[in-house]
Design a protein around this motif. Sequence first.
Motif, short mmCIF file in Angstrom:
data_model
loop_
_atom_site.label_atom_id
_atom_site.label_comp_id
_atom_site.label_asym_id
_atom_site.label_seq_id
_atom_site.Cartn_x
_atom_site.Cartn_y
_atom_site.Cartn_z
N UNK A 150 52.69 54.21 -10.57
CA UNK A 150 51.96 55.45 -10.29
C UNK A 150 50.86 55.68 -11.32
N UNK A 151 51.16 55.44 -12.59
CA UNK A 151 50.18 55.54 -13.67
C UNK A 151 48.93 54.75 -13.32
N UNK A 152 49.10 53.47 -13.03
CA UNK A 152 48.02 52.58 -12.57
C UNK A 152 46.75 52.69 -13.41
N UNK A 153 46.94 52.83 -14.73
CA UNK A 153 45.81 52.84 -15.64
C UNK A 153 45.22 54.20 -15.95
N UNK A 154 45.83 55.27 -15.46
CA UNK A 154 45.22 56.59 -15.67
C UNK A 154 45.18 56.96 -17.15
N UNK A 185 45.01 54.88 -19.74
CA UNK A 185 44.12 54.00 -20.51
C UNK A 185 42.66 54.16 -20.12
N UNK A 186 42.38 54.82 -19.02
CA UNK A 186 41.00 55.00 -18.56
C UNK A 186 40.80 56.45 -18.14
N UNK A 187 40.29 57.29 -19.05
CA UNK A 187 40.10 58.71 -18.74
C UNK A 187 39.18 58.95 -17.55
N UNK A 188 38.37 57.96 -17.20
CA UNK A 188 37.48 58.12 -16.05
C UNK A 188 38.20 58.10 -14.73
N UNK A 189 39.48 57.71 -14.76
CA UNK A 189 40.29 57.65 -13.54
C UNK A 189 41.57 58.45 -13.75
N UNK A 190 41.50 59.77 -13.68
CA UNK A 190 42.68 60.60 -13.94
C UNK A 190 43.82 60.39 -12.95
N UNK A 191 43.50 59.83 -11.78
CA UNK A 191 44.55 59.51 -10.81
C UNK A 191 44.93 58.02 -10.88
N UNK A 196 42.60 70.67 -1.56
CA UNK A 196 43.79 69.98 -2.06
C UNK A 196 43.50 69.41 -3.43
N UNK A 197 44.33 69.76 -4.39
CA UNK A 197 44.23 69.24 -5.75
C UNK A 197 45.27 68.16 -5.96
N UNK A 198 44.86 67.01 -6.48
CA UNK A 198 45.78 65.91 -6.75
C UNK A 198 45.93 65.74 -8.26
N UNK A 199 47.17 65.59 -8.71
CA UNK A 199 47.49 65.40 -10.12
C UNK A 199 48.39 64.17 -10.24
N UNK A 200 48.12 63.33 -11.24
CA UNK A 200 48.97 62.17 -11.50
C UNK A 200 49.57 62.31 -12.90
N UNK A 201 50.88 62.25 -13.00
CA UNK A 201 51.57 62.30 -14.28
C UNK A 201 52.50 61.09 -14.45
N UNK A 202 52.21 60.00 -13.75
CA UNK A 202 52.99 58.79 -13.96
C UNK A 202 52.76 58.22 -15.35
N UNK A 203 53.81 57.68 -15.96
CA UNK A 203 53.72 57.10 -17.30
C UNK A 203 54.36 55.72 -17.30
N UNK A 204 53.58 54.73 -17.72
CA UNK A 204 54.04 53.35 -17.74
C UNK A 204 55.32 53.20 -18.58
N UNK A 205 56.26 52.46 -18.05
CA UNK A 205 57.50 52.18 -18.76
C UNK A 205 58.63 53.15 -18.51
N UNK A 206 58.36 54.25 -17.83
CA UNK A 206 59.38 55.27 -17.65
C UNK A 206 60.51 54.81 -16.73
#
Length: 210
Positions: A19-23, A25-31, A52-62
Amino acid sequence: MTISLHGSATVLFQGDSITDAGRLSDPGYPLGRGYAQMAAELVRSAWPDSDITFINRGISGDGVSDLRARWREDAVDLKPDVVSVLIGVNDTWRRYDSGDVTSLRSYEDDYRTILTQIREGSDTRLILVEPFLVPVAAEQWAWREDLDPRIQAVRRLSEEFDAALLAADGLLNQAARTAGGAERIAGDGVHPTPLGHAVLAEAWTALVGL
């Protein structure tokens, strides 16, 4: 079941590196650059007048216990209308690469706890995405002994909480057969390729009536 997203809504994607998918490490892609971003783009394209507002809070390794530990801040306090959760493959992976075992009971109990918390005092709608594995190495087939019961737990929880279910494991393994090999869908068996993310995004948007 499907979940209507027409009108105004806040949608939260939660999970691990898939889900994180680089969000982060790359602030330009918050999703991120994965299925969450792709799904959001598909929804916005189909319903340009929606709010519709989309938020991503995935964290790698969780794993699921990590998700439970940060759930209040990263989920409940955001007051989302829809929460999409994909968690579990790291709980399996750590058993095989580091001997760190998360029991099925602990996995299901922690998962039930976060779903209960997000539903307390709200009518938050839920989308549960099965953890999945698309084996690319012979030894990964042994992981199914640990992962398959977790998939069944997610199916039970989807029924218990009247959540929409994205049956990702079968979907992605079938996509691998269609695409000509597991590596085309998940290069290491766990992390989707762009094609794998696209398959997930299309299935996700189908659950919200697209």
